[in-house]
Enzyme design. Structure first.
Site, mmCIF file in Angstrom:
data_model
loop_
_atom_site.group_PDB
_atom_site.id
_atom_site.type_symbol
_atom_site.label_atom_id
_atom_site.label_comp_id
_atom_site.label_asym_id
_atom_site.label_seq_id
_atom_site.Cartn_x
_atom_site.Cartn_y
_atom_site.Cartn_z
ATOM 1 N N SER A 138 41.679 48.426 44.864
ATOM 2 C CA SER A 138 40.562 47.312 44.821
ATOM 3 C C SER A 138 41.037 45.669 45.544
ATOM 4 C CB SER A 138 39.991 46.904 43.786
ATOM 5 O OG SER A 138 39.095 45.596 43.807
ATOM 6 N N TYR A 151 41.038 44.094 34.766
ATOM 7 C CA TYR A 151 40.458 44.862 36.559
ATOM 8 C C TYR A 151 40.977 44.717 36.672
ATOM 9 C CZ TYR A 151 38.160 46.910 39.463
ATOM 10 O OH TYR A 151 37.446 47.423 40.677
#
EC number: 1.1.1.1
Length: 254
Positions: A138, A151
Site C-alpha cells: 500500500s 494498518y
C-alpha cells in the site's frame, strides 16, 4: 513476464481490487489461475471462467493466518496438479484498526508465511526452479494514514519484507516486487475503524479526495506483472503506474 500460458496463484483474488485484477489476468490468457481465498464466491469463479474458457480457473479455500505447515500442505496439492507455478500474488488484507492482532496477522504475517511456504517448492537451494512473488502492499507503507497506524505499519512491514525478498533473489532464485495501490474505491475504504476511534469519519474524509477505480488499479497491476522487475516498488495511484525510487538512509554493508 508474459501472462500467457503461465501458472498463477492469487491469494485473495476475489476481493475488490483482487477480483478486477483476476478478470484482467484471465483476459491475458494464463494456463492456470488458482485463487486462494477465505470466502468462496462461485458466481465470481464462473464469471472468470466465462471471460476466457481456455484458462483453467480453480478455487481453494485459504486463510492466510494458518500455520506455515498448513499452507505447505495446500501448496503440495496445487503443485502436484500444475507441476510448476510461475507467479504468486499475495493480496490478503483488512482495514480495521480495532482488530490490531488480526490486522498484523493478515496484512503482514500472512504474506510472510505464504511466501515462506512456497519457498519449499521454489528455492533453488532445494533444487527448485525459482519463481516470482508480487505482494500487494500500500502507499501507506510509504507515508501512513496516521489515523490507522496499525494498518499503515502492517503495510510498511510487508513492503520492507518484499524489498528484502528481492535482494535475496541471487540466493533463492525467487524475485519479488511490491504493488502499492493508492486510495481505491472498494468496500474496504467506504467505512472502516480508526485506531482508538481517533477519527470516526476517516473513510469518508479519504473519499473526499481524488481516488481511482478498482479497474484502473487492476489494469496497472497487469502492466506491473508484465514488466516483471525484481525489486520494483510500484505505486498504483489515480490510474497511473509509477516506479518509486526508494531513498536509502542507511545500509548494513553486508
Amino acid at each position: 513476464m508474459a501472462i500467457a500460458n503461465k501458472n498463477i496463484i492469487f491469494v485473495a483474488g476475489l476481493g475488490g481490487i483482487g477480483l478486477d485484477t483476476s478478470r484482467e489476468i484471465v483476459k491475458s490468457g494464463p494456463k492456470n489461475l488458482v485463487i486462494l481465498d477465505r470466502i468462496d464466491n462461485p458466481t465470481a469463479i464462473a464469471e472468470l471462467k466465462a471471460i476466457n474458457p481456455k484458462v483453467t480457473v480453480t478455487f481453494y479455500p485459504y486463510d492466510v493466518t494458518v500455520p506455515v505447515a498448513e499452507t505447505i500442505k495446500l501448496l503440495k496439492t496445487i503443485f502436484a496438479q500444475l507441476k510448476t507455478v510461475d507467479l504468486l500474488i499475495n493480496g490478503a488484507g483488512i482495514l480495521d484498526d480495532h482488530q490490531i492482532e488480526r490486522t498484523i496477522a493478515v496484512n503482514f504475517t500472512g504474506t510472510v508465511n505464504t511466501t515462506t511456504a512456497i519457498m519449499e517448492f521454489w528455492d533453488k537451494r532445494k533444487g527448485g526452479p525459482g519463481g516470482v512473488v508480487a505482494n500487494i502492499c500500500s502507499v501507506t507503507g510509504f507515508n501512513a494514514i496516521y489515523q490507522v497506524p496499525v494498518y499503515s505499519a502492517s503495510k510498511a512491514a510487508a513492503l520492507s519484507f518484499t524489498n528484502s525478498l528481492a535482494r535475496l533473489a541471487p540466493i533463492t532464485g525467487v524475485t519479488a516486487y511490491s504493488i502499492n495501490p493508492g486510495i481505491t474505491r472498494t468496500p474496504l475504504v467506504h467505512k472502516f475503524n480508526s485506531w482508538l476511534d481517533v477519527e470516526p469519519r476517516v473513510g469518508e474524509l479519504l473519499l473526499e479526495h481524488p481516488t481511482q477505480t478498482t479497474l484502473e488499479c487492476a489494469q496497472n497491476f497487469v502492466k506491473a506483472i508484465e514488466a516483471n522487475k525484481n525489486g520494483a516498488i510500484w505505486q498504483l495511484d489515480l490510474g497511473q503506474l509509477i516506479a518509486v525510487e526508494w531513498t536509502k538512509h542507511w545500509d548494513s554493508h553486508i
